[in-house]
Design a protein around this motif. Structure first.
Motif, PDB file in Angstrom:
ATOM      1  N   SER A  62       5.363  -4.648   8.927  1.00 59.71           N
ATOM      2  CA  SER A  62       4.170  -4.872   9.008  1.00 59.71           C
ATOM      3  C   SER A  62       3.682  -3.111   7.793  1.00 59.71           C
ATOM      4  N   SER A  63       4.737  -2.949   7.126  1.00 61.39           N
ATOM      5  CA  SER A  63       4.304  -2.607   5.530  1.00 61.39           C
ATOM      6  C   SER A  63       5.086  -2.511   4.616  1.00 61.39           C
ATOM      7  N   GLY A  64       4.808  -2.696   3.382  1.00 60.01           N
ATOM      8  CA  GLY A  64       5.693  -2.884   2.523  1.00 60.01           C
ATOM      9  C   GLY A  64       6.629  -1.687   2.250  1.00 60.01           C
ATOM     10  N   LEU A  65       6.005  -1.012   2.155  1.00 62.04           N
ATOM     11  CA  LEU A  65       7.891   0.302   3.180  1.00 62.04           C
ATOM     12  C   LEU A  65       8.248   0.197   4.247  1.00 62.04           C
ATOM     13  N   ALA A  66       7.826  -0.906   5.337  1.00 61.52           N
ATOM     14  CA  ALA A  66       8.466  -0.770   6.198  1.00 61.52           C
ATOM     15  C   ALA A  66       9.238  -2.511   6.111  1.00 61.52           C
ATOM     16  N   LEU A  83       9.510   4.901 -10.494  1.00 61.64           N
ATOM     17  CA  LEU A  83       8.941   4.267  -9.664  1.00 61.64           C
ATOM     18  C   LEU A  83       7.613   4.681  -8.586  1.00 61.64           C
ATOM     19  N   TYR A  84       7.162   3.723  -7.424  1.00 58.05           N
ATOM     20  CA  TYR A  84       6.620   3.996  -6.587  1.00 58.05           C
ATOM     21  C   TYR A  84       6.663   4.640  -5.920  1.00 58.05           C
ATOM     22  N   GLY A  85       5.487   6.477  -5.835  1.00 61.91           N
ATOM     23  CA  GLY A  85       5.354   7.180  -5.039  1.00 61.91           C
ATOM     24  C   GLY A  85       6.411   7.534  -3.718  1.00 61.91           C
ATOM     25  N   GLY A  86       5.517   5.646  -2.734  1.00 65.87           N
ATOM     26  CA  GLY A  86       6.226   6.022  -1.580  1.00 65.87           C
ATOM     27  C   GLY A  86       7.690   5.725  -1.672  1.00 65.87           C
ATOM     28  N   SER A  87       8.250   4.357  -1.984  1.00 61.17           N
ATOM     29  CA  SER A  87       9.251   4.799  -2.431  1.00 61.17           C
ATOM     30  C   SER A  87      10.332   5.552  -2.883  1.00 61.17           C
ATOM     31  N   TYR A  88       9.956   6.168  -4.070  1.00 59.36           N
ATOM     32  CA  TYR A  88      10.757   7.456  -3.880  1.00 59.36           C
ATOM     33  C   TYR A  88      11.203   8.586  -2.784  1.00 59.36           C
ATOM     34  N   ILE A 148      14.387  -2.357  -9.293  1.00 57.77           N
ATOM     35  CA  ILE A 148      13.193  -2.447 -10.126  1.00 57.77           C
ATOM     36  C   ILE A 148      12.328  -2.616  -9.797  1.00 57.77           C
ATOM     37  N   GLU A 149      11.397  -2.204 -10.470  1.00 61.98           N
ATOM     38  CA  GLU A 149       9.504  -2.287 -10.523  1.00 61.98           C
ATOM     39  C   GLU A 149       9.287  -2.470 -11.615  1.00 61.98           C
ATOM     40  N   THR A 150       8.616  -3.893 -11.872  1.00 63.10           N
ATOM     41  CA  THR A 150       8.452  -3.929 -13.261  1.00 63.10           C
ATOM     42  C   THR A 150       6.628  -5.280 -13.290  1.00 63.10           C
ATOM     43  N   VAL A 152      14.644  -6.671  -6.815  1.00 61.47           N
ATOM     44  CA  VAL A 152      12.899  -6.165  -7.767  1.00 61.47           C
ATOM     45  C   VAL A 152      11.814  -6.323  -6.392  1.00 61.47           C
ATOM     46  N   ASP A 153      10.653  -5.083  -5.964  1.00 56.15           N
ATOM     47  CA  ASP A 153       9.562  -4.744  -5.730  1.00 56.15           C
ATOM     48  C   ASP A 153       8.194  -5.296  -6.551  1.00 56.15           C
ATOM     49  N   ASN A 154       8.300  -6.810  -6.253  1.00 59.23           N
ATOM     50  CA  ASN A 154       7.388  -7.888  -7.194  1.00 59.23           C
ATOM     51  C   ASN A 154       5.448  -7.876  -6.664  1.00 59.23           C
ATOM     52  N   THR A 155       5.472  -6.243  -6.468  1.00 60.15           N
ATOM     53  CA  THR A 155       4.156  -5.708  -5.955  1.00 60.15           C
ATOM     54  C   THR A 155       2.852  -6.058  -7.057  1.00 60.15           C
ATOM     55  N   PHE A 156       3.195  -5.263  -8.152  1.00 61.75           N
ATOM     56  CA  PHE A 156       2.303  -5.297  -9.093  1.00 61.75           C
ATOM     57  C   PHE A 156       2.157  -7.014  -9.989  1.00 61.75           C
ATOM     58  N   CYS A 157       2.534  -7.775 -10.194  1.00 56.83           N
ATOM     59  CA  CYS A 157       2.616  -8.998 -10.519  1.00 56.83           C
ATOM     60  C   CYS A 157       1.791  -9.801  -9.072  1.00 56.83           C
ATOM     61  N   ALA A 203       2.588  -6.520   0.713  1.00 55.89           N
ATOM     62  CA  ALA A 203       1.639  -7.699   0.246  1.00 55.89           C
ATOM     63  C   ALA A 203       0.043  -7.142   0.835  1.00 55.89           C
ATOM     64  N   THR A 204       0.426  -5.786   1.462  1.00 57.85           N
ATOM     65  CA  THR A 204      -1.013  -4.786   0.887  1.00 57.85           C
ATOM     66  C   THR A 204      -2.020  -5.302   0.200  1.00 57.85           C
ATOM     67  N   LYS A 205      -1.374  -5.756  -1.204  1.00 63.88           N
ATOM     68  CA  LYS A 205      -2.385  -5.583  -2.805  1.00 63.88           C
ATOM     69  C   LYS A 205      -2.463  -7.324  -2.648  1.00 63.88           C
ATOM     70  N   TYR A 206      -2.017  -7.616  -3.904  1.00 67.33           N
ATOM     71  CA  TYR A 206      -2.360  -8.565  -4.177  1.00 67.33           C
ATOM     72  C   TYR A 206      -1.843  -9.692  -2.596  1.00 67.33           C
ATOM     73  N   VAL A 252      -5.625  -4.992   5.126  1.00 68.77           N
ATOM     74  CA  VAL A 252      -4.410  -5.210   6.076  1.00 68.77           C
ATOM     75  C   VAL A 252      -3.269  -5.208   5.459  1.00 68.77           C
ATOM     76  N   VAL A 253      -2.432  -4.479   5.835  1.00 63.47           N
ATOM     77  CA  VAL A 253      -1.087  -3.538   5.614  1.00 63.47           C
ATOM     78  C   VAL A 253      -0.350  -4.208   5.691  1.00 63.47           C
ATOM     79  N   HIS A 254       0.866  -4.695   5.157  1.00 63.83           N
ATOM     80  CA  HIS A 254       2.159  -5.885   5.333  1.00 63.83           C
ATOM     81  C   HIS A 254       2.708  -5.551   3.957  1.00 63.83           C
ATOM     82  N   SER A 287      -4.726   2.824  -3.892  1.00 62.27           N
ATOM     83  CA  SER A 287      -4.096   0.844  -3.702  1.00 62.27           C
ATOM     84  C   SER A 287      -4.440   0.006  -5.051  1.00 62.27           C
ATOM     85  N   LEU A 288      -4.830  -1.147  -4.533  1.00 65.36           N
ATOM     86  CA  LEU A 288      -4.361  -1.970  -6.087  1.00 65.36           C
ATOM     87  C   LEU A 288      -4.556  -3.169  -5.264  1.00 65.36           C
ATOM     88  N   GLY A 289      -5.018  -4.699  -5.941  1.00 65.60           N
ATOM     89  CA  GLY A 289      -4.800  -5.197  -5.629  1.00 65.60           C
ATOM     90  C   GLY A 289      -5.791  -6.285  -5.380  1.00 65.60           C
TER      91      GLY A 289
HETATM   92  C1  LIG Z   1       1.454  -0.052  -2.175  1.00 64.56           C
HETATM   93  C2  LIG Z   1       2.852  -0.389  -2.618  1.00 64.56           C
HETATM   94  C3  LIG Z   1       4.196  -0.224  -1.917  1.00 64.56           C
HETATM   95  C4  LIG Z   1       3.866   0.322  -0.496  1.00 64.56           C
HETATM   96  O1  LIG Z   1       3.462  -0.890   0.105  1.00 64.56           O
HETATM   97  P1  LIG Z   1       3.023  -0.177   1.256  1.00 64.56           P
HETATM   98  O2  LIG Z   1       2.076  -1.980   2.309  1.00 64.56           O
HETATM   99  O3  LIG Z   1       1.925   0.178   1.845  1.00 64.56           O
HETATM  100  O4  LIG Z   1       3.515   0.079   2.868  1.00 64.56           O
HETATM  101  C5  LIG Z   1       5.555  -0.728  -2.026  1.00 64.56           C
HETATM  102  N1  LIG Z   1       5.509  -1.247  -3.517  1.00 64.56           N
HETATM  103  C6  LIG Z   1       4.229  -0.463  -4.703  1.00 64.56           C
HETATM  104  C7  LIG Z   1       4.928  -0.913  -5.987  1.00 64.56           C
HETATM  105  C8  LIG Z   1       2.953  -0.554  -4.244  1.00 64.56           C
HETATM  106  O5  LIG Z   1       1.746  -0.429  -4.873  1.00 64.56           O
END
Ligand SMILES: *Cc1c(COP(=O)(O)O)cnc(C)c1O
Length: 379
Positions: free
Chosen positions: A72-76, A97-102, A140-142, A169-174, A193-196, A203-205, A324-326
């Motif tokens: 249901s979200s990236g953090l889930a 690290l991304y604040g929410g992950s920390y 890893i986040e990069t 690897v948290d690949n969100t930024f790429c 997947a909320t991002k790119y 949507v949050v995913h 947010s971003l993406g």
């Molecule tokens: C936004 C984000 C998350 C968390 O994702 P949510 O969908 O907001 O729960 C995790 N890692 C990175 C790098 C993010 O930008």
């Protein structure tokens, strides 16, 4: 299948009952059985949903993985990954690290006995000594947020695997269009997947992809047992977003490289953080593991105060001030007061996160409008 074809076709077939070319939104919580245990593979929608299945197969293909599991979200998604570990296990992750992950690691999982340590990963050769016998996962986040440091996935995977440690690897930024960590040996890839991937800020995913069957089975079990599943409408929106992922990210990256150059040449700007510059400290690593250099750009001002940053942040028109971003639209943010406000000032300053640092998520508007907007706000 090439990436651009996968976004549109992988995992998706016309609806067998009607021929609908778009995956229907199966907005149902349960499925009728002919007799006890006699059914079409669907019993209850926390466990299986056809819209979600199509999305998960598509997501797996995008990361060159066999398995995709969505949340249901990236953090889930991160929460589910961490639930694979036990009290006493240690997660080693990056110090920006991304604040929410920390927050999830330190404020939730530490309470359950899972330990975490945060280290600088920029020099892979210095990483060896950071592993302890308790280390079970390298996170890893990069590129990192908001300083856009790039870490060498392959080099870190080699060290971690030599010690029997899994790599995520948290690949969100790429987004999967720019970088596929599984190709460099990562065991798990996760995305907000909320991002790119969603790409339209509607949507949050979250999702996890892996080639490891045992990990996939564990995550599938946790997905059902803990229940942080996305709804079918959300899955539909993500699937719809993915169809243009490559086109959006490509344009956003082109725009970002022009924005970065404009900022570099601007007299009020003291420093631009962008992995596409040849003088970026990790440019060679970025070139090796990313297809393009991403659409995130951070910059700092000569006048090193919150006040001077505020002036820029409140005077853009197309760059909206938001977290947010993406998404397709450009965003501007102030990490020190927004995404990274919970980090003590001395800690922030050590990594260059000053009061005047500004972060951009460059969208796909016309480049002239974006540069004109920044030019006006900086004047
Ligand atoms: C936004 C984000 C998350 C968390 O994702 P949510 O969908 O907001 O729960 C995790 N890692 C990175 C790098 C993010 O930008």
């Amino acid at each position: 299948m090439k990436f651009e074809t996968k976004t549109i076709h992988a995992g998706v077939v016309p609806d067998p009952s009607t021929g609908a070319i778009m995956t229907p939104i199966y907005q149902t919580s349960t499925y009728v059985q002919e007799a006890p245990g006699v059914h079409k593979g669907y019993e209850y929608a926390r466990t299986q949903n056809p819209t979600r299945n199509a999305l998960e197969n598509n997501l797996a293909a995008l990361e060159n993985a066999k398995y995709g599991i969505s949340f249901s979200s990236g953090l889930a998604a991160m929460d589910a990954i961490l639930k694979m570990f036990k009290p006493g296990d240690e997660i080693l992750s990056t110090n920006d690290l991304y604040g929410g992950s920390y927050r999830l690691l330190t404020k939730i999982f530490e309470g359950f006995g899972l330990k975490s340590r945060f280290v600088d990963m920029q020099n892979a050769q210095d990483m060896e000594s950071n592993f302890s016998p308790a280390t079970k996962l390298l996170w890893i986040e990069t590129p990192t947020n908001p300083m856009l440091n790039v870490v060498d996935i392959k080099a870190l995977v080699d060290i971690a695997h030599s010690k029997g440690v899994l790599v995520c690897v948290d690949n969100t930024f790429c987004s999967p269009y720019l970088q596929n960590p599984i190709d460099f040996g990562a065991d798990l890839v996760t995305h907000s997947a909320t991002k790119y991937i969603g790409g339209h800020s509607d949507v949050v995913h979250g999702c996890v992809m892996t080639n490891n069957e045992e990990i996939a089975n564990k995550l599938r079990f946790i997905q059902n047992a803990a229940g942080a599943v996305p709804g079918p409408m959300d899955c539909f929106l993500i699937l719809r977003g993915i169809k243009t992922l490559h086109v959006r990210v490509q344009r956003a990256c082109e725009n970002a490289s022009k924005v970065a150059q404009f900022l570099k040449d601007h007299p009020k700007v003291s420093k631009v953080y962008y992995p596409g510059f040849t003088d970026h400290p990790n440019h060679e690593v970025a070139k090796k593991q990313m297809r393009l250099f991403g659409a995130m750009v951070s910059f700092d001002l000569h006048e090193n105060t919150f006040e001077s940053a505020k002036k820029v942040l409140s005077n853009t028109h197309y760059f909206s001030l938001a977290e947010s971003l993406g998404g397709v639209e450009s965003l501007i943010g102030h990490p020190a007061s927004m995404t990274h406000a919970s980090i003590p000032k001395e800690e922030r300053l050590k990594v260059g996160l000053t009061d005047s640092l500004i972060r951009l998520s460059v969208g796909i508007e016309h480049i002239d409008d974006l540069i004109g907007d920044l030019d006006k706000a900086l004047s």
